[in-house]
Each structure stands twice: as C-alpha cells, then as structure tokens.
Design an enzyme around this catalytic site. Structure first.
Site, PDB file in Angstrom:
ATOM      1  N   ASN A  12       0.879  -1.039  -0.110  1.00  0.00           N
ATOM      2  CA  ASN A  12      -0.182  -0.071   0.014  1.00  0.00           C
ATOM      3  C   ASN A  12       0.883   1.515   0.015  1.00  0.00           C
ATOM      4  OD1 ASN A  12      -1.811   2.070   0.257  1.00  0.00           O
ATOM      5  ND2 ASN A  12      -2.516   1.373   2.457  1.00  0.00           N
ATOM      6  N   LYS A  14       0.141   4.080  -0.117  1.00  0.00           N
ATOM      7  CA  LYS A  14      -0.660   5.409   0.287  1.00  0.00           C
ATOM      8  C   LYS A  14      -0.131   6.734  -0.477  1.00  0.00           C
ATOM      9  CE  LYS A  14      -0.415   2.989   4.801  1.00  0.00           C
ATOM     10  NZ  LYS A  14       0.016   3.316   6.168  1.00  0.00           N
ATOM     11  N   HIS A 100      -9.471   0.627   5.177  1.00  0.00           N
ATOM     12  CA  HIS A 100      -8.133   1.003   5.867  1.00  0.00           C
ATOM     13  C   HIS A 100      -8.385   1.807   7.038  1.00  0.00           C
ATOM     14  CE1 HIS A 100      -4.072   2.158   6.759  1.00  0.00           C
ATOM     15  NE2 HIS A 100      -3.605   1.126   5.907  1.00  0.00           N
ATOM     16  N   GLU A 102      -6.713   4.262   8.214  1.00  0.00           N
ATOM     17  CA  GLU A 102      -6.557   5.809   7.951  1.00  0.00           C
ATOM     18  C   GLU A 102      -8.049   6.298   7.279  1.00  0.00           C
ATOM     19  OE1 GLU A 102      -1.878   5.037   7.524  1.00  0.00           O
ATOM     20  OE2 GLU A 102      -3.086   5.495   5.769  1.00  0.00           O
ATOM     21  N   GLU A 170      -5.040  -5.088  10.804  1.00  0.00           N
ATOM     22  CA  GLU A 170      -3.950  -4.132  10.844  1.00  0.00           C
ATOM     23  C   GLU A 170      -4.215  -3.450  12.198  1.00  0.00           C
ATOM     24  OE1 GLU A 170      -1.774  -2.471   7.104  1.00  0.00           O
ATOM     25  OE2 GLU A 170      -3.763  -1.717   7.426  1.00  0.00           O
ATOM     26  N   GLY A 176       2.960   2.170  10.818  1.00  0.00           N
ATOM     27  CA  GLY A 176       3.797   3.108  10.744  1.00  0.00           C
ATOM     28  C   GLY A 176       4.606   3.621  12.062  1.00  0.00           C
ATOM     29  N   SER A 214       3.735  -2.185  10.329  1.00  0.00           N
ATOM     30  CA  SER A 214       5.223  -2.345  10.343  1.00  0.00           C
ATOM     31  C   SER A 214       5.874  -3.490   9.899  1.00  0.00           C
ATOM     32  CB  SER A 214       5.625  -1.967  11.839  1.00  0.00           C
ATOM     33  OG  SER A 214       5.081  -0.644  12.246  1.00  0.00           O
TER      34      SER A 214
END
Length: 251
Positions: A12, A14, A100, A102, A170, A176, A214
């Site tokens: 991904n 992003k 996702h 985010e 996730e 991240g 990660s």
C-alpha cells in the site's frame, strides 16, 4: 502458513509517489518478481490513483498485480474527487483496499460504508481487501477480539466467498510506528478472525488473512510463519523495491 491458501503480499503506497519515482519503483518490483519466477504467491502493488494506469502498464507481463486504495460505492455520478470501482477496473486494476484504518479515522468510514464499498468492488469485478484492526486504547482495554468481530460482521457483505474476499488485520497502533504485536498476539487475532468468518460463510477456511502493521524484511519471515497468516499488507516498506521483494521472498 497454510499452503492451501496462496500467499498474497500487497504493498500500500498510500499518498506517496510522483510519476518518475513511482515508475522506477514499479519497474524494480516487476523485475524482481519476473526474475524470481514465483508461481506459489501473488504480489500486489497499490499506488495512488494518479499512477494506477501508468503502473499497470509498467508491470504488464511481470505477474505483479495492481490495486486501488479506495473506491466510491456508486459506479458514477456527482461525486467530485471520488473514483468508482469501475474506473479502477478500467485503469487496469484487479484489487481494491477498503476500510483501511486511515480511511476509517480520517474520513469517518463506518463498517456499513466499508461493506458497501466491498459490494461495489464485486460489482466491478474487483477483489476487495477489507481492513480491520483495533486501536491502542481498545487493545489496552482487552477489547481486541470484540472489536475485530464487530468490524468483520459489519464490513463483510453477505454472499462472501473465499474467491471474492481478502481480509487484512492491521492493529492501528502498529501502522507506521515500528511496533508489532507478538507472534502469539497475531496468531490469536487471526484465529479469531477465521472463527468469526466461519459463522458467516461456508468456505472461511480458504479466505486469505493478511497481517499488516510495520511489516519489513527483517520480521516478515517470523510473521508469515504464524498460523492463519496468509500474507501481508505492507505500508512504508513497500516504497523500496528491495525491501518489498524481501518480504515477498519470505512468503
């Protein structure tokens, strides 16, 4: 990893990548996959929408698949700035990430919206990768499994089959941050996801479950060896061809 389920390593990208760098990255991944000649795993890259068609052309014939990062629930219409699943398909896409964390956080996407987007992906002939995961607050309150169950039941459309669905776990707090759950925690979460899916569909045992958060070359082997982990959804490490290919090799 259950070898009856073909591993999927998805990158991904992003909101990263201008044309020159993105095409260099795509070409690097394609060259690596072509050289490896893998037939026992799938490699997917999900660039920003502006790069989809160019990346799809760059990786053509290499075996690398291309996915979108999001889609609208409708096939067309007055939705300024949005992209439909049909438009993704037209750009050469085969997969799309939906739900996702985010998007759930930044854009307020609910389980119902994620479900509708997964249905839109099916309508366009795309394979949705439905993302789920708990926050640090939820984990510290020992609510991880409850949160995952709620998200699965709310986000997976009725009529789902293993051929039409990928689920990515996730943990939000690991994305991240450089932090990852223990392998025991990953195993517990994935086993629970499998059990919940088993109550929703006949062939839950064949659904591919990805881990994300990660993931990098140095820990991929350990994470991908966990039971019920059938691949990875990779963020930052997918922006470097060598690192991403090292994760794919670990599968």
């Amino acid at each position: 990893m259950a070898r009856s389920r073909r591993p999927l390593i998805a990158g991904n990208w992003k909101m990263n990548g201008l044309r020159a760098d993105a095409l260099a990255l795509a070409t690097g991944v394609a060259d690596g996959v072509r050289s490896a000649g893998w037939s026992d795993r799938e490699v997917l890259v999900c660039p920003p929408a502006t790069l989809l068609a160019a990346v799809a052309e760059a990786v053509k014939g290499s075996g690398v698949l291309v996915g979108g990062q999001n889609c609208h629930v409708n096939p067309n219409g007055a939705h300024t700035g949005d992209i439909s699943a049909e438009m993704l398909r037209d750009a050469g896409v085969s997969h799309v990430i939906v739900g996702h964390s985010e998007r759930r956080t930044d854009c307020g996407e609910t389980d119902a919206i994620v479900r509708a987007k997964a249905e839109a992906a099916w309508r366009a002939g795309l394979l949705p990768i439905i993302c789920i995961g708990e926050t640090l607050t939820e984990r510290e309150a020992n609510r991880t499994l409850t949160v995952l169950e709620t998200q699965i039941k709310g986000s997976v459309p009725s009529g789902a089959t293993a051929a039409k669905l990928v689920v990515a776990y996730e943990p939000v707090w690991a994305i991240g941050t450089g932090k990852t759950p223990t392998t025991a925690e990953v195993a517990s979460a994935h086993a629970h996801i499998r059990r919940v899916l088993d109550g929703l569909m006949a062939d839950a045992g064949a659904v591919r479950l990805l881990y994300g958060g990660s993931v990098k070359g140095s820990n991929a082997g350990e994470l991908l060896a966990v039971g019920d982990v059938d691949g990875a959804l990779v963020g930052g490490a997918s922006l470097k061809a060598d690192e991403f290919l090292a994760i794919a090799k670990a599968a």
